[in-house]
Every structure is written in C-alpha cells, then in structure tokens.
Design a protein around this motif. Sequence first.
Motif, PDB file in Angstrom:
ATOM      1  N   VAL A 120       0.834  -1.202   0.000  1.00  0.00           N
ATOM      2  CA  VAL A 120       0.000   0.000   0.000  1.00  0.00           C
ATOM      3  C   VAL A 120       0.869   1.252   0.000  1.00  0.00           C
ATOM      4  O   VAL A 120       0.596   2.221  -0.716  1.00  0.00           O
ATOM      5  CB  VAL A 120      -0.960   0.003   1.213  1.00  0.00           C
ATOM      6  CG1 VAL A 120      -1.691   1.338   1.307  1.00  0.00           C
ATOM      7  CG2 VAL A 120      -1.969  -1.136   1.093  1.00  0.00           C
ATOM      8  N   ARG A 121       1.938   1.229   0.790  1.00  0.00           N
ATOM      9  CA  ARG A 121       2.829   2.395   0.818  1.00  0.00           C
ATOM     10  C   ARG A 121       3.513   2.592  -0.537  1.00  0.00           C
ATOM     11  O   ARG A 121       3.880   3.719  -0.896  1.00  0.00           O
ATOM     12  CB  ARG A 121       3.862   2.245   1.931  1.00  0.00           C
ATOM     13  CG  ARG A 121       3.266   2.335   3.334  1.00  0.00           C
ATOM     14  CD  ARG A 121       4.289   2.750   4.367  1.00  0.00           C
ATOM     15  NE  ARG A 121       3.746   2.702   5.720  1.00  0.00           N
ATOM     16  CZ  ARG A 121       2.967   3.628   6.246  1.00  0.00           C
ATOM     17  NH1 ARG A 121       2.600   4.674   5.511  1.00  0.00           N
ATOM     18  NH2 ARG A 121       2.531   3.510   7.486  1.00  0.00           N
ATOM     19  N   ASP A 122       3.694   1.518  -1.298  1.00  0.00           N
ATOM     20  CA  ASP A 122       4.278   1.649  -2.633  1.00  0.00           C
ATOM     21  C   ASP A 122       3.339   2.373  -3.592  1.00  0.00           C
ATOM     22  O   ASP A 122       3.781   3.149  -4.442  1.00  0.00           O
ATOM     23  CB  ASP A 122       4.602   0.257  -3.208  1.00  0.00           C
ATOM     24  CG  ASP A 122       5.839  -0.361  -2.575  1.00  0.00           C
ATOM     25  OD1 ASP A 122       6.603   0.375  -1.932  1.00  0.00           O
ATOM     26  OD2 ASP A 122       6.022  -1.584  -2.720  1.00  0.00           O
ATOM     27  N   ILE A 123       2.038   2.112  -3.460  1.00  0.00           N
ATOM     28  CA  ILE A 123       1.095   2.671  -4.433  1.00  0.00           C
ATOM     29  C   ILE A 123       0.578   4.051  -4.042  1.00  0.00           C
ATOM     30  O   ILE A 123       0.182   4.832  -4.911  1.00  0.00           O
ATOM     31  CB  ILE A 123      -0.097   1.705  -4.650  1.00  0.00           C
ATOM     32  CG1 ILE A 123      -0.801   2.021  -5.979  1.00  0.00           C
ATOM     33  CG2 ILE A 123      -1.086   1.773  -3.505  1.00  0.00           C
ATOM     34  CD1 ILE A 123      -1.900   1.055  -6.337  1.00  0.00           C
ATOM     35  N   VAL A 124       0.592   4.380  -2.770  1.00  0.00           N
ATOM     36  CA  VAL A 124       0.014   5.654  -2.315  1.00  0.00           C
ATOM     37  C   VAL A 124       0.624   6.866  -3.024  1.00  0.00           C
ATOM     38  O   VAL A 124      -0.117   7.766  -3.453  1.00  0.00           O
ATOM     39  CB  VAL A 124       0.131   5.789  -0.779  1.00  0.00           C
ATOM     40  CG1 VAL A 124      -0.077   7.235  -0.346  1.00  0.00           C
ATOM     41  CG2 VAL A 124      -0.909   4.906  -0.113  1.00  0.00           C
ATOM     42  N   PRO A 125       1.956   6.955  -3.204  1.00  0.00           N
ATOM     43  CA  PRO A 125       2.496   8.124  -3.920  1.00  0.00           C
ATOM     44  C   PRO A 125       1.978   8.231  -5.359  1.00  0.00           C
ATOM     45  O   PRO A 125       1.910   9.325  -5.909  1.00  0.00           O
ATOM     46  CB  PRO A 125       4.018   7.870  -3.906  1.00  0.00           C
ATOM     47  CG  PRO A 125       4.238   6.977  -2.731  1.00  0.00           C
ATOM     48  CD  PRO A 125       3.040   6.092  -2.679  1.00  0.00           C
ATOM     49  N   MET A 126       1.605   7.094  -5.956  1.00  0.00           N
ATOM     50  CA  MET A 126       1.105   7.105  -7.339  1.00  0.00           C
ATOM     51  C   MET A 126      -0.305   7.681  -7.439  1.00  0.00           C
ATOM     52  O   MET A 126      -0.708   8.157  -8.505  1.00  0.00           O
ATOM     53  CB  MET A 126       1.106   5.681  -7.911  1.00  0.00           C
ATOM     54  CG  MET A 126       2.448   5.006  -7.940  1.00  0.00           C
ATOM     55  SD  MET A 126       2.304   3.353  -8.689  1.00  0.00           S
ATOM     56  CE  MET A 126       3.949   2.694  -8.341  1.00  0.00           C
ATOM     57  N   ILE A 127      -1.074   7.607  -6.355  1.00  0.00           N
ATOM     58  CA  ILE A 127      -2.477   8.038  -6.404  1.00  0.00           C
ATOM     59  C   ILE A 127      -2.764   9.199  -5.456  1.00  0.00           C
ATOM     60  O   ILE A 127      -3.918   9.540  -5.221  1.00  0.00           O
ATOM     61  CB  ILE A 127      -3.422   6.862  -6.078  1.00  0.00           C
ATOM     62  CG1 ILE A 127      -3.081   6.238  -4.721  1.00  0.00           C
ATOM     63  CG2 ILE A 127      -3.354   5.804  -7.159  1.00  0.00           C
ATOM     64  CD1 ILE A 127      -4.007   5.087  -4.331  1.00  0.00           C
ATOM     65  N   SER A 128      -1.710   9.810  -4.929  1.00  0.00           N
ATOM     66  CA  SER A 128      -1.905  10.880  -3.940  1.00  0.00           C
ATOM     67  C   SER A 128      -2.564  12.120  -4.536  1.00  0.00           C
ATOM     68  O   SER A 128      -3.165  12.912  -3.805  1.00  0.00           O
ATOM     69  CB  SER A 128      -0.551  11.262  -3.313  1.00  0.00           C
ATOM     70  OG  SER A 128       0.351  11.698  -4.319  1.00  0.00           O
TER      71      SER A 128
ATOM     72  N   THR B 213      -8.783  -2.955  -1.492  1.00  0.00           N
ATOM     73  CA  THR B 213      -8.595  -4.020  -2.493  1.00  0.00           C
ATOM     74  C   THR B 213      -7.261  -4.720  -2.317  1.00  0.00           C
ATOM     75  O   THR B 213      -7.178  -5.956  -2.366  1.00  0.00           O
ATOM     76  CB  THR B 213      -8.698  -3.426  -3.908  1.00  0.00           C
ATOM     77  OG1 THR B 213     -10.024  -2.937  -4.119  1.00  0.00           O
ATOM     78  CG2 THR B 213      -8.390  -4.486  -4.956  1.00  0.00           C
ATOM     79  N   ILE B 214      -6.190  -3.960  -2.112  1.00  0.00           N
ATOM     80  CA  ILE B 214      -4.863  -4.568  -1.948  1.00  0.00           C
ATOM     81  C   ILE B 214      -4.827  -5.445  -0.704  1.00  0.00           C
ATOM     82  O   ILE B 214      -4.241  -6.537  -0.712  1.00  0.00           O
ATOM     83  CB  ILE B 214      -3.776  -3.472  -1.889  1.00  0.00           C
ATOM     84  CG1 ILE B 214      -3.636  -2.804  -3.257  1.00  0.00           C
ATOM     85  CG2 ILE B 214      -2.434  -4.053  -1.448  1.00  0.00           C
ATOM     86  CD1 ILE B 214      -2.721  -1.602  -3.263  1.00  0.00           C
ATOM     87  N   THR B 215      -5.464  -4.986   0.372  1.00  0.00           N
ATOM     88  CA  THR B 215      -5.515  -5.800   1.592  1.00  0.00           C
ATOM     89  C   THR B 215      -6.162  -7.147   1.307  1.00  0.00           C
ATOM     90  O   THR B 215      -5.633  -8.202   1.691  1.00  0.00           O
ATOM     91  CB  THR B 215      -6.302  -5.068   2.694  1.00  0.00           C
ATOM     92  OG1 THR B 215      -5.711  -3.790   2.945  1.00  0.00           O
ATOM     93  CG2 THR B 215      -6.290  -5.883   3.992  1.00  0.00           C
TER      94      THR B 215
END
Length: 566
Positions: free
Chosen positions: A241-249, A262-264
């Motif tokens: 989740v921490r990997d994707i958060v910067p992409m969708i911030s 969803t990732i969880t």
Amino acid sequence: MSVQNVRDAITRFLTDKTPQVLCIRGAWGTGKTYTWDDVLTKVAHAKDTKIAYTKYAKVSLFGLNSIQEIKREIFSTTNSVEKIGAEFDITDYKDIYSKAKSSPIWSKVVGIFNENAMDAAIEAMAAMARNQLICIDDLERKGKDLRSADVLGYISHLRDVRKCSVVLLLNDEQLEDKDEFESYLEKVVDVYLRFEPSCIEIADIAVPEAERDTVGLLVRDNAVTLGITNVRVIQKILRLVRDIVPMISEYSFQVTKGATATITLMAWSYLQPEYAPSIDYLKRMTLLGIDDKEDEDDAKWLERLGKYGYSHTSEFDLLLLRGVQNGFFVKSEIDTHALELHRADVRELMKTELDRLWKGLRDSFTTTEEEILNDFYEAFCRNDENIQLSEMIRIEELFRDLGDPRADAILSRYIEVNKDRPRAFDLSFFEDYGEKLDPDVHLKLLQASIEQQPDWTRTDLLKGLESFVYAEEKQLKAAEMPVEDYIAVFKAHEGEELYDLLAPIRKYVRVINPSEPMITIMDKAGAALREIGKENRLNYRRAMNTGLVQRLEAREKGVEVPSAED
C-alpha cells in the motif's frame, strides 16, 4: 492467552534468577518472536526492572541439522544484555572470541578434540555458554536431520548443567515430529504459554504506533475487519500500500481508501490462500453476483466480504491484483482507472452538496434569495468541471427565473469547460421526456454541440438521421446540404443502403409537428428525387414510389400533403 498476559509472563521469566525453560507456542505469523523481542528490549533498558543474566544469545533453527550447529550459533550470537536492540558490532564478536581462547576451558577442550580442530573450536565455544539467557526460535523449520527430542535434550542440558534460562519459540502445528516432541516437552519445559492473540492484537503488532499514520490505520482496520491473523502478511500488505500511495496521492482520498481495501483483500488471498477467499472466487465476483459455481464456502465469504464493503471485482481491482502478484505497480496503468474513480468520487461529493442546496431551497421560508443564489453559484464554480448538463440547466433556470444575470455566466462557463467533452451538449433526453428549454439556452447548447462534432460526410449525415445520437445536430447539418448533394448520395447507393437512407426521411412525413430542419430535409430530398425521375421513365416510377415528390409538389401548390407509402 492475551498478548498482555504473555508479555507479563515473559517479564517474570526474564527477571527470575532461577534457570528455567519457557516455551511459547502459537500459529505462524501471530507475532511470537516480535513480542519476545519487544519485551526483552524494553526490560533490558528499563530503569525499574533488570534481566537476571548478563549475556544473551538468540538462535534460529531454520535449516540447522545438528546440535553442533546450534552450539556454534549460540556462541556466535552471544552478547551483553546491555547491547540488546543495538546494531551489530564486529568488535563484540572479537571480544567474545578472545575471552573464549583465554579461558582454561578452551585449552582442555581443544586438547581432547585435537584430531579435529573445527569440532574442538565449536566445543570450546559451546563450553562458554553458562549462566546466560538463550532464545531458540523456529523449531518447526529445523533441518531434516535434527530431531526435536535432541533439541529438547540439549535445552535441558543448558538449564540443568550450564545454569542457563532458555525460551523456546515454535509453531507446533507445523512440527513434523510433533508426537515425539510432545512426549519430551513436559520433562523439559517449566513454563508453557499458548500465544493466541486476537485479530486486533495481531494488527497492533503488525502496525505499531510509529506506523499508524492514515495509511497504516487503513491497513490495520481492513485487516481486523477481514480477520487476518498473520503479522507478516499484514506487514507485506502495508508495504504494498505504501508503494502505491504516492502514485495516487493526487486523486481524492476515496481512491486511496478503495485501493487500500482491495490490496488488503487481494494480498491476503495471494499470500494466505488457505485462510482467505481464493483468487478464483474473487475474480468470479461480478455486479450480478457469483456464477453458478457457488458453494457453501462461497456463501461464507460473500457474507464476510459484504461486511467488508466489497461487492464485486472491477477491472481496477484486477489490475491491483496483478500488482500484488508481481510485487510492483505501474503508474501509467494505475492512472487510467484512478482518474475514473477520482471523478466518480468528486461527482458524488458534488451531488451531495447540490442535494443539500436544493433541500435548503425547498425547506425554508427564511433563507434569503441572495444567500441561496450565492451558495448555488459558488457550488457551480467549484464543480464546473464535473457538473452534468441536467444539473447545469436546473441551476441556470433558477437564476433566470429569479432574474439573476449570472444565469448567462453559468451557461457560458458550462459550454467553455465542456467544449471538448463528447455528448456534453446532448439534449435528446429532454426531448424524450417532453421537457422544454428556454429557446435562447436551447440554441446556444445546440450551436456548441455542432461546433464540437466531427466533419461528417454528406452520406454520414443522411445515414445518421435514423439515430438518436446527435439527432438534432445532424438534422441541422443535413438541412444545410444543397439538393445536388442529395442527388449524389441517392445515386451512389443501391438496395438496402438506399432504402436505409430514404426510410428516416419518409418517416418525417408522418410527424405531426415536424421541426424546420425536418421540413427542409423532406423538401430537398423530394426535389432531388424529382430531378432523378426526369432522367428516364424507370427512375420516375422509382422516385414517385417514395411519396416525397408528391409531398413536395403538393406543398408547392398549397394543398394537403399526402402520407408516404410504406
């Protein structure tokens, strides 16, 4: 036993000077090792408590195949309790090795094993393991040549002969020689703890205080709701989740919240398929429900996932699943779906705001006209990129009815913002439901729609008269075509294609109140067919068969227009 009870028992064990063996058993990934290390570190550095020993060693039996290897690991990991939790320092190892060589035990043991220097060194090192605290972890992952009974025997030796206190951490459910282990356990272990934390306690271990920012709390709460009972799995989920958060911030928080949920779920299914709903099951979850393969397990998951708020698997969910399986996400792929979700969320927020404003307008006799209109205008300007045509028309009509000049600004702004958005000016649904627009508003929207249309060919225009898509725009364009274009199009088509071109025009004849563009199209089509009919007697019969020539000539004579024949 709760986590706190286990922590209290560990603290008592650490501060007790009596050599003893503590066994902590629990399922894989529940946080046994973490809890031991955490309590150990806190007690080692606490001011009001003190570990009963001055030295500490920690050994993982993962892949070890002999007691000799265990002895080696104990020696190599032994350090002062004061340095528990500190970074590895090579000088610590050198100090221990030097002390071992200077001990009289070293020379005696080396003398006994002088034929094998390595064995001698290891035995000499092992002989130094006295009066210390030792942790032995991962018994269930020991090598195939190492028996659990031998490990317990050596642990007993460390306690009874070397006066050491030993803690044994294991998942006995995965122990291959469990029966043999159980038969010796009672003879060796002094204190036995079953580590069975709740989902909340496991989530707290996996997401400690330092990690509990917004993202960490989302993952923690999702894990609790799903019932994930593995610390490592939750920690891997958090990393993803921490990997994707910067992409969708850059998008709304709802996108982050949805992606995290969803990732969880997908990562749990991928990493722990024996405990989670299968990936196949998740892929079969559609908006229409589960297909005919549903079984009892499916029904169980359907209820739990319903409580979790997961109703179906979308294309974005499948994209996130692929990222979980690959271990990374591709921003360009994420952006396509995230933008759609972002817009949907923004629209939902906007709709909620507009509903509140309309309700305030209806349900009050005290709110002033100025207050109401100012609130609507601010809401429109704030949401002008997401507002729909029907919503704009309602707002514009309110301002126009109340004589507020900002009505023109609202219409102009909508046209400017949406000039490149397809179907943004499609008024067909108003006509379908019999709604009437202000003529000036209707004309401006129609002109905007025409300006954004592609350059239709003359054939496209006549073929498109049958369609409801851009119907009015195509009628206007077709009405502007000269008679010569009608002649060219009619003569360029044969059979069904020609029939399909003429059919919608012939239907206009039966319209009770045709629009001006419809009348013009019928007139020009009739004139074109009359010219074609002059070419020869056969074409005359063909042209007259449409009924459009008769209609035109009747109009020219000012008599009643006959209906077209089917």
